[in-house]
Write an enzyme that holds these catalytic residues in place. Structure first.
Site, PDB file in Angstrom:
ATOM      1  N   ILE A  23       0.689  -1.316   0.024  1.00 39.42           N
ATOM      2  CA  ILE A  23      -0.112   0.108   0.019  1.00 39.42           C
ATOM      3  C   ILE A  23       0.858   1.270   0.017  1.00 39.42           C
ATOM      4  CG2 ILE A  23      -1.706   1.323   1.352  1.00 39.42           C
ATOM      5  CD1 ILE A  23      -2.782  -1.409   2.367  1.00 39.42           C
ATOM      6  N   SER A 143      -7.105   0.054   9.569  1.00 37.89           N
ATOM      7  CA  SER A 143      -7.614  -1.059   9.064  1.00 37.89           C
ATOM      8  C   SER A 143      -8.957  -1.314   9.604  1.00 37.89           C
ATOM      9  CB  SER A 143      -6.893  -2.131   9.436  1.00 37.89           C
ATOM     10  OG  SER A 143      -7.553  -3.405   9.132  1.00 37.89           O
ATOM     11  N   TYR A 156      -3.436  -6.877  16.790  1.00 39.38           N
ATOM     12  CA  TYR A 156      -3.371  -5.979  15.536  1.00 39.38           C
ATOM     13  C   TYR A 156      -4.609  -5.086  15.484  1.00 39.38           C
ATOM     14  CZ  TYR A 156      -3.539  -4.925  10.579  1.00 39.38           C
ATOM     15  OH  TYR A 156      -3.557  -4.070   9.596  1.00 39.38           O
ATOM     16  N   LYS A 160      -4.729  -0.654  15.514  1.00 38.56           N
ATOM     17  CA  LYS A 160      -5.520   0.028  14.670  1.00 38.56           C
ATOM     18  C   LYS A 160      -6.737   0.988  15.306  1.00 38.56           C
ATOM     19  CE  LYS A 160      -2.886  -1.002  11.054  1.00 38.56           C
ATOM     20  NZ  LYS A 160      -1.943  -0.260  10.605  1.00 38.56           N
ATOM     21  N   VAL A 189      -6.428  -6.046   1.418  1.00 34.76           N
ATOM     22  CA  VAL A 189      -5.663  -5.472   0.319  1.00 34.76           C
ATOM     23  C   VAL A 189      -4.643  -6.445  -0.239  1.00 34.76           C
ATOM     24  CG1 VAL A 189      -4.408  -3.521  -0.762  1.00 34.76           C
ATOM     25  CG2 VAL A 189      -6.097  -3.035   1.007  1.00 34.76           C
ATOM     26  N   GLY A 193       2.300  -7.978   2.319  1.00 32.97           N
ATOM     27  CA  GLY A 193       1.972  -8.051   3.876  1.00 32.97           C
ATOM     28  C   GLY A 193       0.960  -8.994   4.453  1.00 32.97           C
TER      29      GLY A 193
HETATM   30  N1  LIG Z   1      -2.915  -5.619   3.373  1.00 31.11           N
HETATM   31  C1  LIG Z   1      -3.724  -5.552   3.968  1.00 31.11           C
HETATM   32  O1  LIG Z   1      -4.842  -6.223   3.657  1.00 31.11           O
HETATM   33  C2  LIG Z   1      -4.163  -4.297   4.884  1.00 31.11           C
HETATM   34  C3  LIG Z   1      -5.307  -4.213   5.250  1.00 31.11           C
HETATM   35  C4  LIG Z   1      -5.628  -2.995   6.099  1.00 31.11           C
HETATM   36  C5  LIG Z   1      -4.581  -2.139   6.461  1.00 31.11           C
HETATM   37  N2  LIG Z   1      -3.479  -2.502   6.172  1.00 31.11           N
HETATM   38  C6  LIG Z   1      -2.165  -1.692   6.573  1.00 31.11           C
HETATM   39  O2  LIG Z   1      -1.635  -0.995   5.900  1.00 31.11           O
HETATM   40  C7  LIG Z   1      -0.348  -0.683   5.984  1.00 31.11           C
HETATM   41  C8  LIG Z   1       0.839  -1.366   4.806  1.00 31.11           C
HETATM   42  O3  LIG Z   1       0.361  -2.860   4.939  1.00 31.11           O
HETATM   43  P1  LIG Z   1       0.801  -3.713   3.729  1.00 31.11           P
HETATM   44  O4  LIG Z   1      -0.281  -4.820   3.551  1.00 31.11           O
HETATM   45  O5  LIG Z   1       1.034  -2.777   2.448  1.00 31.11           O
HETATM   46  O6  LIG Z   1       2.421  -4.181   4.368  1.00 31.11           O
HETATM   47  P2  LIG Z   1       3.634  -4.686   3.480  1.00 31.11           P
HETATM   48  O7  LIG Z   1       3.293  -5.056   1.912  1.00 31.11           O
HETATM   49  O8  LIG Z   1       4.341  -5.848   4.259  1.00 31.11           O
HETATM   50  O9  LIG Z   1       4.607  -3.405   3.512  1.00 31.11           O
HETATM   51  C9  LIG Z   1       4.917  -2.926   4.703  1.00 31.11           C
HETATM   52  C10 LIG Z   1       5.826  -1.662   4.822  1.00 31.11           C
HETATM   53  O10 LIG Z   1       5.986  -1.210   6.255  1.00 31.11           O
HETATM   54  C11 LIG Z   1       7.387  -1.232   6.376  1.00 31.11           C
HETATM   55  N3  LIG Z   1       7.572  -1.487   7.844  1.00 31.11           N
HETATM   56  C12 LIG Z   1       7.066  -2.401   8.518  1.00 31.11           C
HETATM   57  N4  LIG Z   1       7.615  -2.025   9.928  1.00 31.11           N
HETATM   58  C13 LIG Z   1       8.425  -1.424   9.940  1.00 31.11           C
HETATM   59  C14 LIG Z   1       9.513  -1.046  10.669  1.00 31.11           C
HETATM   60  N5  LIG Z   1       9.650  -1.350  11.931  1.00 31.11           N
HETATM   61  N6  LIG Z   1      10.377   0.155  10.510  1.00 31.11           N
HETATM   62  C15 LIG Z   1      10.338   0.561   9.282  1.00 31.11           C
HETATM   63  N7  LIG Z   1       9.636  -0.031   8.186  1.00 31.11           N
HETATM   64  C16 LIG Z   1       8.599  -0.815   8.544  1.00 31.11           C
HETATM   65  C17 LIG Z   1       7.844  -2.112   5.455  1.00 31.11           C
HETATM   66  O11 LIG Z   1       9.292  -1.979   5.421  1.00 31.11           O
HETATM   67  P3  LIG Z   1      10.483  -2.981   4.704  1.00 31.11           P
HETATM   68  O12 LIG Z   1       9.667  -4.197   4.022  1.00 31.11           O
HETATM   69  O13 LIG Z   1      11.361  -2.142   3.711  1.00 31.11           O
HETATM   70  O14 LIG Z   1      11.135  -3.440   5.631  1.00 31.11           O
HETATM   71  C18 LIG Z   1       7.183  -2.022   4.240  1.00 31.11           C
HETATM   72  O15 LIG Z   1       7.617  -1.038   3.250  1.00 31.11           O
HETATM   73  C19 LIG Z   1       0.034  -1.468   7.295  1.00 31.11           C
HETATM   74  O16 LIG Z   1      -0.188  -0.540   8.427  1.00 31.11           O
HETATM   75  C20 LIG Z   1      -1.203  -2.565   7.740  1.00 31.11           C
HETATM   76  O17 LIG Z   1      -1.521  -2.584   8.873  1.00 31.11           O
HETATM   77  C21 LIG Z   1      -2.907  -3.407   5.217  1.00 31.11           C
END
Ligand SMILES: NC(=O)c1ccc[n+]([C@@H]2O[C@H](COP(=O)([O-])OP(=O)(O)OC[C@H]3O[C@@H](n4cnc5c(N)ncnc54)[C@H](OP(=O)(O)O)[C@@H]3O)[C@@H](O)[C@H]2O)c1
Length: 246
Positions: A23, A143, A156, A160, A189, A193
């Site tokens: 995202i 979320s 988790y 949020k 999404v 992650g």
């Molecule tokens: N995917 C879903 O279904 C969904 C739904 C609702 C909300 N969300 C929220 O959306 C956001 C992004 O999720 P995503 O699914 O896109 O995840 P993702 O693809 O795993 O990406 C997570 C990102 O956060 C960074 N990150 C995580 N912990 C970190 C830390 N301690 N220090 C620095 N960077 C950190 C990672 O960096 P590196 O990889 O470079 O280490 C990566 O760039 C999150 O807040 C998640 O809770 C996701």
């Protein structure tokens, strides 16, 4: 890059945390497409560089800064490196799902460190400067799990719920000085992650009967970041295919 290049963020500088993946990467592309100079943050330098290359190849401006947001000293270093910004997107975060009885203390603390403590201290670092300049937009990525009860997501979901609570408190604190603070609460999404099977299964519980692409979330963040959302603050905007409407 998004097809709608409004240019609404021309001459604006944005920091997107967690922009090396999923995202956050799509949000960085969206904001750059709207004209912002984007700081792409994450830990993985290779994926950070790749995101910057994708933005510049599309005619945008970006640079990568790494920091581990679970380390408060690294948060301070990141803030010092980035300098003044107009838009802060607190997107970095992660989820550990599983039975409550199985969740380890370390996983619980790590989620709160990255999903709650890091955004808190990034807002502490950047919002006062925005307030002093009388302008700014902060978007926190929550979320749908911050609102609904999902088995295996108690901790988790609590992170949020916390970011949504902080969003309201920060709008009370900073919006009288011209800083808008909002959250977006995505449904499932497709990203690295989350396990694809979980994402797909959750997608079938939404009114649209599918999960989202990262770009569908980024589009809403682009709106919240821009002057097009000039009267929106303190809001948690659902982008969840209607899941929390039922
Ligand atoms: N995917 C879903 O279904 C969904 C739904 C609702 C909300 N969300 C929220 O959306 C956001 C992004 O999720 P995503 O699914 O896109 O995840 P993702 O693809 O795993 O990406 C997570 C990102 O956060 C960074 N990150 C995580 N912990 C970190 C830390 N301690 N220090 C620095 N960077 C950190 C990672 O960096 P590196 O990889 O470079 O280490 C990566 O760039 C999150 O807040 C998640 O809770 C996701």
């Amino acid at each position: 890059m998004p097809s709608t290049q409004h240019g609404d963020l021309q001459d604006r500088k944005a920091l997107v945390t967690g922009a090396t993946s999923g995202i956050g990467r799509a949000i960085a592309m969206q904001l750059a497409g709207e004209g912002a100079d984007v700081v792409v943050h994450g830990r993985d330098a290779a994926r950070g560089d790749e995101t910057v290359e994708a933005i510049t190849a599309a005619g945008g401006r970006a640079r990568f800064v790494s920091a581990d947001l679970s380390d408060p000293a690294d948060i301070s270093r990141l803030a010092g490196n980035v300098g003044d910004i107009d838009v802060l997107v607190n997107n970095a975060g992660f989820a550990v799902f599983g039975a409550t009885a199985d969740l380890q203390v370390g996983a619980f603390d790590a989620m709160f460190a990255s999903n709650v403590r890091a955004p808190f201290f990034l807002v502490a670092a950047f919002a006062p400067g925005m307030a002093a300049r009388g302008t700014g937009s902060i978007i926190n990525v929550s979320s749908m799990v911050g609102q609904i009860g999902l088995a295996g997501a108690a901790a988790y979901g609590a992170t949020k719920g916390a970011i949504e609570s902080m969003t309201r408190a920060w709008s009370a604190e900073f919006s009288p000085s011209g800083v808008r603070v909002n959250a977006i609460a995505p449904g499932p999404v497709y990203t690295g992650g989350a396990a694809p099977q979980r994402t797909e299964a959750l997608g079938t519980t939404t009114l649209l009967n599918r999960a989202a692409s990262p770009e569908e979330i980024a589009e809403v963040v682009g709106f919240l970041a821009s002057p097009r959302a000039s009267y929106v603050t303190g809001a948690v905007v659902a982008a969840d295919g209607g899941r929390t409407a039922i």
